[in-house]
Design an enzyme around this catalytic site. Structure first.
Site, PDB file in Angstrom:
ATOM      1  N   SER A  29      48.577  34.883  22.418  1.00 23.61           N
ATOM      2  CA  SER A  29      48.268  36.064  21.620  1.00 23.61           C
ATOM      3  C   SER A  29      46.793  36.416  21.645  1.00 23.61           C
ATOM      4  O   SER A  29      46.425  37.590  21.579  1.00 23.61           O
ATOM      5  CB  SER A  29      48.708  35.851  20.166  1.00 23.61           C
ATOM      6  N   GLU A  50      44.082  25.594  11.131  1.00 30.22           N
ATOM      7  CA  GLU A  50      42.917  26.458  11.295  1.00 30.22           C
ATOM      8  C   GLU A  50      41.645  25.863  10.700  1.00 30.22           C
ATOM      9  O   GLU A  50      40.555  26.031  11.247  1.00 30.22           O
ATOM     10  CB  GLU A  50      43.193  27.835  10.676  1.00 30.22           C
ATOM     11  N   PHE A  75      44.256  34.480   9.483  1.00 31.81           N
ATOM     12  CA  PHE A  75      44.041  33.041   9.377  1.00 31.81           C
ATOM     13  C   PHE A  75      42.564  32.668   9.508  1.00 31.81           C
ATOM     14  O   PHE A  75      42.107  31.666   8.969  1.00 31.81           O
ATOM     15  CB  PHE A  75      44.832  32.309  10.466  1.00 31.81           C
ATOM     16  N   HIS A 101      44.257  40.700  15.925  1.00 25.63           N
ATOM     17  CA  HIS A 101      45.262  41.176  14.968  1.00 25.63           C
ATOM     18  C   HIS A 101      44.632  41.558  13.628  1.00 25.63           C
ATOM     19  O   HIS A 101      45.183  41.307  12.561  1.00 25.63           O
ATOM     20  CB  HIS A 101      46.352  40.130  14.755  1.00 25.63           C
ATOM     21  N   ASP A 109      54.219  42.693  12.830  1.00 25.35           N
ATOM     22  CA  ASP A 109      54.177  41.281  12.439  1.00 25.35           C
ATOM     23  C   ASP A 109      54.345  41.078  10.938  1.00 25.35           C
ATOM     24  O   ASP A 109      54.437  39.949  10.468  1.00 25.35           O
ATOM     25  CB  ASP A 109      52.855  40.646  12.887  1.00 25.35           C
TER      26      ASP A 109
END
Length: 220
Positions: A29, A50, A75, A101, A109
């Site tokens: 991604s 993360e 995130f 994103h 999403d």
């Protein structure tokens, strides 16, 4: 935009041996799989962790590497603001935080993958440079440019296919880009909204309203 990042990070792999790439189970991604194929010894997959991503990236930076830590904006920083604040910024570590994103444009999403507050959070952190490019070319140029500057950087872009309307050579960190010179009103935008502003300016110009259009890609 993320394809521009993927292309640039691979080129940096060829030219800059200090560059390393990290991801948290989102290599495809964030478009770092080509880098991982060519430079597996400089690629770190930390899994869905993360906060650990930030710790590992900081350690690598303090050892002289130039880490690009990649994830989704929801995130990174959404899940690890405190780790960025303490590990990265407190040490003024040379970590490049790369978030794909961003914004609400990640519609398919769902709400868990949408974020607006990330730009505000990151620009408040001491020593953090915040860059939000507008298209493929600008993302590619920004990815390369931040490799040559010391200190933490937040580079944020989006997911969908988007028009390409800038030139790589026109990108300079900290210098706003004038896309149209007008005299009636000024529109400032960053990221995906720059193209929307371009379209809006065309409508306004057709109505006889002269528009200043400024791409403010460097937020801080």
């Amino acid at each position: 935009m993320r394809d521009g990042f993927g292309k640039a990070i691979l080129e940096l792999g060829h030219t800059t041996p200090e560059v390393v790439v990290l991801t948290a189970d989102l290599g495809e991604s964030t478009r770092v799989t080509d880098f991982s194929t060519h430079y597996p010894e400089r690629f770190f997959e930390v899994g869905v962790a993360e906060q650990n991503l930030i710790g590992v990236a900081t350690g690598l930076a303090l050892e002289g590497f130039v880490p690009y830590a990649t994830s989704y904006a929801t995130f990174l920083p959404g899940r690890c603001l405190d780790h960025i604040r303490i590990s990265v910024c407190y040490n003024n570590a040379n970590v490049k935080l790369v978030a794909s994103h961003g914004g609400l444009i990640t519609g398919p999403d769902g709400a868990t993958h949408q974020i607006l507050e990330d730009i505000g959070l990151m620009k408040m952190l001491p020593g953090m440079t915040v860059i939000v490019p507008a298209d493929y070319n600008q993302t590619k140029a920004a990815t390369k440019a931040i490799a040559n500057m010391k200190g933490p950087v937040y580079l944020r872009f989006g997911r969908p296919v988007w028009p390409i309307f800038t030139k790589e050579e026109d990108f300079v960190i900290g210098k706003a880009q004038m896309l149209n010179d007008g005299k009636d009103i000024s529109i400032f935008a960053c990221g995906h909204l720059v193209w929307i502003a371009v379209e809006a300016a065309k409508i306004l110009e057709a109505k006889g309203i002269s528009v200043d259009l400024i791409n403010l890609h460097t937020i801080k």
